[in-house]
Design a protein around this motif. Structure first.
Motif, PDB file in Angstrom:
ATOM      1  N   VAL A  14       8.570  10.870  -6.245  1.00  8.10           N
ATOM      2  CA  VAL A  14       9.324  10.209  -5.187  1.00  8.10           C
ATOM      3  C   VAL A  14      10.349   9.278  -5.825  1.00  8.10           C
ATOM      4  O   VAL A  14      10.018   8.498  -6.717  1.00  8.10           O
ATOM      5  N   THR A  15      11.599   9.366  -5.370  1.00  2.78           N
ATOM      6  CA  THR A  15      12.667   8.521  -5.926  1.00  2.78           C
ATOM      7  C   THR A  15      12.869   7.230  -5.141  1.00  2.78           C
ATOM      8  O   THR A  15      13.303   6.231  -5.690  1.00  2.78           O
ATOM      9  N   ASP A  16      12.599   7.291  -3.833  1.00  2.00           N
ATOM     10  CA  ASP A  16      12.753   6.088  -3.020  1.00  2.00           C
ATOM     11  C   ASP A  16      11.974   6.246  -1.726  1.00  2.00           C
ATOM     12  O   ASP A  16      11.574   7.339  -1.349  1.00  2.00           O
ATOM     13  N   VAL A  17      11.732   5.129  -1.075  1.00  2.00           N
ATOM     14  CA  VAL A  17      11.017   5.144   0.194  1.00  2.00           C
ATOM     15  C   VAL A  17      11.662   4.122   1.121  1.00  2.00           C
ATOM     16  O   VAL A  17      12.085   3.042   0.682  1.00  2.00           O
ATOM     17  N   THR A  18      11.778   4.464   2.396  1.00  2.00           N
ATOM     18  CA  THR A  18      12.322   3.576   3.408  1.00  2.00           C
ATOM     19  C   THR A  18      11.234   3.267   4.426  1.00  2.00           C
ATOM     20  O   THR A  18      10.599   4.174   4.957  1.00  2.00           O
ATOM     21  N   ILE A  19      10.997   1.972   4.663  1.00  7.52           N
ATOM     22  CA  ILE A  19       9.948   1.522   5.575  1.00  7.52           C
ATOM     23  C   ILE A  19      10.600   0.629   6.621  1.00  7.52           C
ATOM     24  O   ILE A  19      11.132  -0.435   6.305  1.00  7.52           O
ATOM     25  N   LEU A  20      10.581   1.064   7.868  1.00 12.84           N
ATOM     26  CA  LEU A  20      11.321   0.375   8.922  1.00 12.84           C
ATOM     27  C   LEU A  20      10.396  -0.273   9.942  1.00 12.84           C
ATOM     28  O   LEU A  20       9.270   0.200  10.173  1.00 12.84           O
ATOM     29  N   ASN A  21      10.896  -1.331  10.582  1.00 14.98           N
ATOM     30  CA  ASN A  21      10.162  -1.977  11.662  1.00 14.98           C
ATOM     31  C   ASN A  21      10.208  -1.127  12.928  1.00 14.98           C
ATOM     32  O   ASN A  21      11.179  -0.395  13.159  1.00 14.98           O
ATOM     33  N   HIS A  22       9.174  -1.230  13.746  1.00 15.83           N
ATOM     34  CA  HIS A  22       9.236  -0.642  15.075  1.00 15.83           C
ATOM     35  C   HIS A  22      10.334  -1.351  15.876  1.00 15.83           C
ATOM     36  O   HIS A  22      10.459  -2.580  15.834  1.00 15.83           O
ATOM     37  N   VAL A  23      11.117  -0.605  16.618  1.00 17.51           N
ATOM     38  CA  VAL A  23      12.186  -1.200  17.414  1.00 17.51           C
ATOM     39  C   VAL A  23      11.583  -1.812  18.662  1.00 17.51           C
ATOM     40  O   VAL A  23      10.760  -1.189  19.318  1.00 17.51           O
TER      41      VAL A  23
ATOM     42  N   GLU B  15       0.829  -1.209   0.000  1.00 22.18           N
ATOM     43  CA  GLU B  15       0.000   0.000   0.000  1.00 22.18           C
ATOM     44  C   GLU B  15       0.865   1.261   0.000  1.00 22.18           C
ATOM     45  O   GLU B  15       0.581   2.227  -0.726  1.00 22.18           O
ATOM     46  N   ILE B  16       1.939   1.244   0.787  1.00 24.24           N
ATOM     47  CA  ILE B  16       2.839   2.399   0.852  1.00 24.24           C
ATOM     48  C   ILE B  16       3.546   2.604  -0.489  1.00 24.24           C
ATOM     49  O   ILE B  16       3.694   3.738  -0.968  1.00 24.24           O
ATOM     50  N   ILE B  17       3.978   1.519  -1.110  1.00 26.60           N
ATOM     51  CA  ILE B  17       4.658   1.614  -2.403  1.00 26.60           C
ATOM     52  C   ILE B  17       3.744   2.237  -3.449  1.00 26.60           C
ATOM     53  O   ILE B  17       4.115   3.192  -4.146  1.00 26.60           O
TER      54      ILE B  17
END
Length: 230
Positions: free
Chosen positions: A221-230, A207-209
């Motif tokens: 948008v050139t790139d997107v970073t999606i990280l896990n909750h720590v 969905e984010i992509i």
């Protein structure tokens, strides 16, 4: 053809299957690519719109060439390519077998390069199109037990960045995705079930992509970073 065409490698499960479902909802003709027909059929059964299935080995230039040629002949053009096919073997470097090293480099890096090369000429000719490279956060930050996996993903990152520079004055967009750990088959038996439950859902990542690929005035948008909750 007025209906847009998206080609997704590794579409039989995980993020590839999630992207296929959401692109289908958006009205695209989805070309499902993968090594295992049964998995592709399972993904296809959940799609709302027109689609097609192609068995392909992205590590083989010959296989990629034949499949991409068939798609272009059938669809006229490819509007979006998603290089999603990936393999991970997570061991300390000294424990990796040559076959496992080849598998990661050939699938993750060379597979991305082969697929991109086969569709890029057509996109450049029409001066439009989008190539999405599913890189992984391991393409930005190296981790223990991911030496060769990270090497392959750092390679995809470098390839994506260089290609974006080549195409900066064209209508072809290169879009890179750096996401953390997801609940996918990539892990095999590497992680206990409880740990996998804390990983991100591929549907959320898809969905984010897609949201970031939508055309907007005065920006892209050139790139997107999606990280896990720590």
């Amino acid at each position: 053809m007025t209906e847009k065409t998206v080609v997704i490698t590794g579409a039989g499960s995980g993020l590839g299957a999630s992207l296929a479902k959401q692109f289908s909802v958006c009205g695209y003709h989805v070309c499902l690519l993968g090594r295992t027909q049964d998995k592709l059929i399972r993904t296809a059964s959940k799609l709302e719109n027109d689609h097609s299935i192609y068995e392909v080995d992205v590590t083989s230039l010959t296989s990629v060439h034949h499949v991409m040629k068939r798609i272009q002949e059938a669809r006229g053009s490819i509007d979006c390519l998603i290089n999603n096919a990936g393999v991970g073997v997570f061991k300390y470097f000294g424990d990796l077998k040559p076959k496992e090293i080849d598998q990661m480099i050939d699938t993750n890096l060379k597979g991305t390069i082969y697929c991109t090369q086969e569709v890029l000429a057509g996109m450049k000719e029409k001066n439009r199109g989008t190539i999405v490279n599913i890189v992984s956060a391991s393409g930005k930050v190296a981790k223990e037990t991911e030496s060769v996996y990270s090497a392959s993903k750092f390679g995809v990152r470098g390839f994506s960045d260089a290609l974006a520079l080549e195409l900066k004055n064209s209508g072809v967009q290169i879009f890179s995705v750096y996401m953390g750990n997801m609940k996918t088959d990539l892990w095999g038996d590497e992680h206990p079930e409880g740990q996998l439950n804390n990983y991100m859902d591929p549907d959320d990542v898809a969905e984010i992509i897609i949201e970031n690929l939508k055309p907007r005035k005065h920006l892209y948008v050139t790139d997107v970073t999606i990280l896990n909750h720590v």
